[in-house]
Motif scaffolding. Structure first.
Motif, PDB file in Angstrom:
ATOM      1  N   SER A   1       0.828  -1.202   0.000  1.00 40.38           N
ATOM      2  CA  SER A   1       0.000   0.000   0.000  1.00 40.38           C
ATOM      3  C   SER A   1       0.865   1.255   0.000  1.00 40.38           C
ATOM      4  CB  SER A   1      -0.948  -0.002   1.208  1.00 40.38           C
ATOM      5  OG  SER A   1      -0.291   0.359   2.403  1.00 40.38           O
ATOM      6  N   PHE A   2       1.962   1.238   0.754  1.00 36.68           N
ATOM      7  CA  PHE A   2       2.802   2.436   0.806  1.00 36.68           C
ATOM      8  C   PHE A   2       3.671   2.594  -0.424  1.00 36.68           C
ATOM      9  CE2 PHE A   2       1.362   3.656   4.856  1.00 36.68           C
ATOM     10  CZ  PHE A   2       1.794   4.969   5.028  1.00 36.68           C
ATOM     11  N   VAL A   3       4.081   1.498  -1.044  1.00 37.53           N
ATOM     12  CA  VAL A   3       4.775   1.629  -2.325  1.00 37.53           C
ATOM     13  C   VAL A   3       3.854   2.316  -3.328  1.00 37.53           C
ATOM     14  CG1 VAL A   3       5.714   0.371  -4.300  1.00 37.53           C
ATOM     15  CG2 VAL A   3       6.341  -0.312  -1.985  1.00 37.53           C
ATOM     16  N   ASP A   4       2.590   1.858  -3.365  1.00 33.62           N
ATOM     17  CA  ASP A   4       1.639   2.401  -4.337  1.00 33.62           C
ATOM     18  C   ASP A   4       1.337   3.876  -4.093  1.00 33.62           C
ATOM     19  OD1 ASP A   4       1.581  -0.078  -5.454  1.00 33.62           O
ATOM     20  OD2 ASP A   4      -0.429  -0.614  -4.798  1.00 33.62           O
ATOM     21  N   ARG A   5       1.290   4.287  -2.814  1.00 31.24           N
ATOM     22  CA  ARG A   5       0.945   5.690  -2.562  1.00 31.24           C
ATOM     23  C   ARG A   5       2.164   6.614  -2.600  1.00 31.24           C
ATOM     24  NH1 ARG A   5      -1.132   6.028   3.703  1.00 31.24           N
ATOM     25  NH2 ARG A   5      -2.060   4.015   3.216  1.00 31.24           N
ATOM     26  N   GLN A   6       3.375   6.097  -2.260  1.00 26.70           N
ATOM     27  CA  GLN A   6       4.554   6.946  -2.157  1.00 26.70           C
ATOM     28  C   GLN A   6       5.360   7.047  -3.439  1.00 26.70           C
ATOM     29  OE1 GLN A   6       5.656   8.732   0.785  1.00 26.70           O
ATOM     30  NE2 GLN A   6       3.522   8.293   1.261  1.00 26.70           N
ATOM     31  N   ILE A   7       5.192   6.130  -4.369  1.00 27.66           N
ATOM     32  CA  ILE A   7       5.983   6.158  -5.591  1.00 27.66           C
ATOM     33  C   ILE A   7       5.783   7.471  -6.346  1.00 27.66           C
ATOM     34  CG2 ILE A   7       4.212   5.067  -7.038  1.00 27.66           C
ATOM     35  CD1 ILE A   7       8.017   4.443  -7.192  1.00 27.66           C
ATOM     36  N   LEU A   8       4.606   8.060  -6.177  1.00 29.01           N
ATOM     37  CA  LEU A   8       4.297   9.313  -6.856  1.00 29.01           C
ATOM     38  C   LEU A   8       5.283  10.414  -6.472  1.00 29.01           C
ATOM     39  CD1 LEU A   8       1.880  10.005  -8.779  1.00 29.01           C
ATOM     40  CD2 LEU A   8       0.847  11.166  -6.849  1.00 29.01           C
ATOM     41  N   ASN A   9       5.782  10.379  -5.224  1.00 26.28           N
ATOM     42  CA  ASN A   9       6.679  11.425  -4.750  1.00 26.28           C
ATOM     43  C   ASN A   9       7.994  11.461  -5.510  1.00 26.28           C
ATOM     44  OD1 ASN A   9       4.647  11.586  -2.893  1.00 26.28           O
ATOM     45  ND2 ASN A   9       5.847  10.850  -1.153  1.00 26.28           N
ATOM     46  N   LEU A  10       8.393  10.318  -6.080  1.00 23.41           N
ATOM     47  CA  LEU A  10       9.640  10.254  -6.839  1.00 23.41           C
ATOM     48  C   LEU A  10       9.433  10.648  -8.296  1.00 23.41           C
ATOM     49  CD1 LEU A  10      12.608   9.415  -6.385  1.00 23.41           C
ATOM     50  CD2 LEU A  10      12.000   7.123  -7.140  1.00 23.41           C
ATOM     51  N   LEU A  11       8.176  10.761  -8.708  1.00 23.65           N
ATOM     52  CA  LEU A  11       7.870  10.986 -10.124  1.00 23.65           C
ATOM     53  C   LEU A  11       7.385  12.398 -10.394  1.00 23.65           C
ATOM     54  CD1 LEU A  11       5.959   7.612 -10.709  1.00 23.65           C
ATOM     55  CD2 LEU A  11       8.349   8.106 -11.216  1.00 23.65           C
ATOM     56  N   VAL A  12       7.655  13.318  -9.447  1.00 17.43           N
ATOM     57  CA  VAL A  12       7.170  14.696  -9.592  1.00 17.43           C
ATOM     58  C   VAL A  12       7.619  15.312 -10.912  1.00 17.43           C
ATOM     59  CG1 VAL A  12       7.330  17.032  -8.659  1.00 17.43           C
ATOM     60  CG2 VAL A  12       6.987  15.093  -7.110  1.00 17.43           C
ATOM     61  N   GLY A  13       8.916  15.221 -11.219  1.00 17.68           N
ATOM     62  CA  GLY A  13       9.458  15.851 -12.427  1.00 17.68           C
ATOM     63  C   GLY A  13       8.799  15.376 -13.702  1.00 17.68           C
ATOM     64  N   PRO A  14       8.835  14.066 -13.999  1.00 17.72           N
ATOM     65  CA  PRO A  14       8.247  13.613 -15.260  1.00 17.72           C
ATOM     66  C   PRO A  14       6.733  13.792 -15.348  1.00 17.72           C
ATOM     67  CG  PRO A  14       9.022  11.741 -13.939  1.00 17.72           C
ATOM     68  CD  PRO A  14       9.561  12.979 -13.314  1.00 17.72           C
ATOM     69  N   ILE A  15       6.020  13.638 -14.219  1.00 19.37           N
ATOM     70  CA  ILE A  15       4.562  13.820 -14.272  1.00 19.37           C
ATOM     71  C   ILE A  15       4.218  15.292 -14.496  1.00 19.37           C
ATOM     72  CG2 ILE A  15       2.414  13.683 -12.946  1.00 19.37           C
ATOM     73  CD1 ILE A  15       3.460  11.140 -11.656  1.00 19.37           C
ATOM     74  N   ARG A  16       4.898  16.198 -13.793  1.00 22.51           N
ATOM     75  CA  ARG A  16       4.660  17.625 -14.023  1.00 22.51           C
ATOM     76  C   ARG A  16       4.949  17.995 -15.471  1.00 22.51           C
ATOM     77  NH1 ARG A  16       7.201  22.009 -10.166  1.00 22.51           N
ATOM     78  NH2 ARG A  16       6.173  23.215 -11.774  1.00 22.51           N
ATOM     79  N   ARG A  17       6.019  17.447 -16.018  1.00 20.50           N
ATOM     80  CA  ARG A  17       6.398  17.763 -17.406  1.00 20.50           C
ATOM     81  C   ARG A  17       5.369  17.240 -18.393  1.00 20.50           C
ATOM     82  NH1 ARG A  17      10.766  14.524 -18.011  1.00 20.50           N
ATOM     83  NH2 ARG A  17       9.341  12.940 -18.841  1.00 20.50           N
ATOM     84  N   ASP A  18       4.957  15.978 -18.229  1.00 15.73           N
ATOM     85  CA  ASP A  18       4.060  15.367 -19.211  1.00 15.73           C
ATOM     86  C   ASP A  18       2.629  15.882 -19.113  1.00 15.73           C
ATOM     87  OD1 ASP A  18       6.187  13.915 -20.132  1.00 15.73           O
ATOM     88  OD2 ASP A  18       5.578  12.003 -19.241  1.00 15.73           O
ATOM     89  N   LEU A  19       2.190  16.225 -17.887  1.00 14.43           N
ATOM     90  CA  LEU A  19       0.811  16.679 -17.704  1.00 14.43           C
ATOM     91  C   LEU A  19       0.696  18.197 -17.638  1.00 14.43           C
ATOM     92  CD1 LEU A  19      -0.560  14.051 -15.144  1.00 14.43           C
ATOM     93  CD2 LEU A  19      -0.564  13.963 -17.647  1.00 14.43           C
TER      94      LEU A  19
END
Length: 438
Positions: free
Chosen positions: A30-48
């Motif tokens: 559950s915590f892998v699924d919810r926390q992985i987003l914190n490492l993906l800030v750069g690419p998600i901000r860029r793509d979206l």
């Protein structure tokens, strides 16, 4: 007066710890699924094409909104239905929703799927706390719940550690074309892999047996009765719940942005942050939560019935000092070293806190009371913490590179509030416990 003992659990002590291990692994997922987003800030901000504040809503609010709302009715189910079945269903739901995050093409879709992840994860902890309380006697529950709660830090650490490695690999491959889904970006592939792994893990609950409910009445307590009990003990409940919620506010609020802090302030890449920060969280956070549970149990054996709150106060003070040290450190290496005591301290109370709730309510109210605790802790900590940091960065400092100052302000204020609230709750907690035992 002697404290009541819980009868031996089915299968003996070894099996009880086996169940804790299965529950802990579920918490890891559950915590892998919810926390992985914190490492993906750069690419998600860029793509979206989104801001820090919009990103923070994906990290916290989107997940927390139904996680907190559904926690109370799911806690009621945990007091009356099969807790094992409830958890297994939750694992499947949040894993499928995590996989769907990997198919999102715009911000609205990703927000909706993150809401779905929260819906599934809301089923886990109220039922898990209740099961563990029926498998272990009172003087060992803090340790058992702390081992379960290690999933917080093992999961968060793995999210950063494995996520960092996967990101490096996926980025090297570039965009991938999958059947039905079509072309996906490297960050989307991470979600698809995690979701599939979670669905497979759900079959592990076929090995778990539902424990008997010791001291429980034939029917679950109506929520009105639960609310009336909590209202009679409102000083105890509010000081406990809000005090630990402020620690969660610090933990979730700063934890969501620490990877970005290393990227923006010290020039690290996502893969490097994932490996270093992931190891810190896994090693020091896990050690802290087990230490906090053991310390709580030891103090309880010495007659300090308010031990869990005292552990929370100690954790707040350590976190405040260590937090200032790593945020003001002149290099990334020194910041990582100075962060370790904060990671240890933030782990200390989060096995002790839910264990303390189990002690001050009748058995048939445990699931619902745990859900109320999780509602408050997650609404404030997870729902508001990440966004509080983002609001300072976007609207007070108006500078992405001022993130360290946003983190320092949020961390300091939340830790001071936690100390004040927990200290105010020491006496009421002891009085509530004495009334229940009497």
């Amino acid at each position: 007066m002697n404290k009541p003992q819980t009868p031996a659990a089915p299968g003996g002590e070894a099996y009880a710890w086996f169940v804790v291990a299965i529950l802990m692994i579920a918490y890891v997922f559950s915590f892998v699924d919810r926390q992985i987003l914190n490492l993906l800030v750069g690419p998600i901000r860029r793509d979206l094409g989104i801001s820090d504040t919009q990103m923070s809503l994906l990290m916290g609010f989107s997940f927390a909104i139904f996680y907190t709302i559904l926690g109370i009715p799911l806690g009621r189910l945990a007091d009356s239905k099969s807790r094992r079945g409830l958890i297994a269903a939750g694992v499947v739901v949040w894993s499928v929703m995590t996989a769907l995050c990997g198919t999102a093409k715009h911000y609205g879709q990703l927000f909706l799927y993150r809401v779905g992840v929260g819906v599934g994860e809301a089923a886990l902890s109220p039922a898990a706390f209740s099961m563990i309380a029926d498998y272990f006697p009172p003087q060992r529950r803090a340790t058992a719940i702390s081992v379960y709660s290690m999933g917080i830090f093992l999961g968060a650490g793995l999210a950063f550690l494995v996520g960092g490695l996967v990101i490096r690999f996926a980025a090297a491959q570039g965009a991938v074309v999958l059947p039905v889904v079509g072309e996906i970006r490297p960050w989307q592939l991470v979600f698809l892999i995690l979701g599939g792994a979670g669905v497979l893990f759900s079959f592990a609950f076929l090995l778990v047996r539902e424990p008997p409910r010791h001291g429980a009445a034939a029917t679950v307590a109506p929520f009105g009765e639960v609310f009336a009990y909590l209202w009679r003990n409102r000083r105890t409940v509010l000081c406990h719940n809000l005090g630990f919620a402020m620690l969660a506010f610090c933990s979730y609020g700063t934890g969501a942005w620490i990877p970005s802090f290393f990227v923006r302030t010290h020039g690290w890449d996502a893969g490097q942050v994932g490996i270093v920060y992931g190891l810190i969280v896994m090693v020091f956070g896990s050690a802290g939560i087990v230490f906090g549970g053991r310390l709580t149990d030891r103090w309880l054996l010495r007659g300090r019935d308010d031990a869990a709150l005292r552990v929370g106060i100690c954790a707040s003070v350590i976190c405040m000092l260590s937090g200032a040290a790593y945020l003001l450190a002149p290099s990334g290496t020194l910041a990582a070293i100075a962060m370790s005591p904060a990671a240890f301290a933030l782990g200390m109370p989060f096995g002790a806190a839910p264990a303390a709730i189990q002690e001050i309510v009748p058995n048939r109210m445990r699931g619902q009371t745990s859900a109320v605790y999780l509602f408050i802790v997650n609404l404030i900590g997870l729902g508001l913490g990440p966004t509080a940091v983002a609001l300072f960065t976007d609207y007070v400092f108006r500078d992405d590179h001022a993130l360290r100052w946003s983190l320092l302000i949020v961390g300091t204020v939340s830790n001071v509030a936690a100390v004040v609230l927990l200290a105010a709750g020491l006496r009421p907690y002891r009085e509530t416990l004495a009334r229940l035992r009497g």
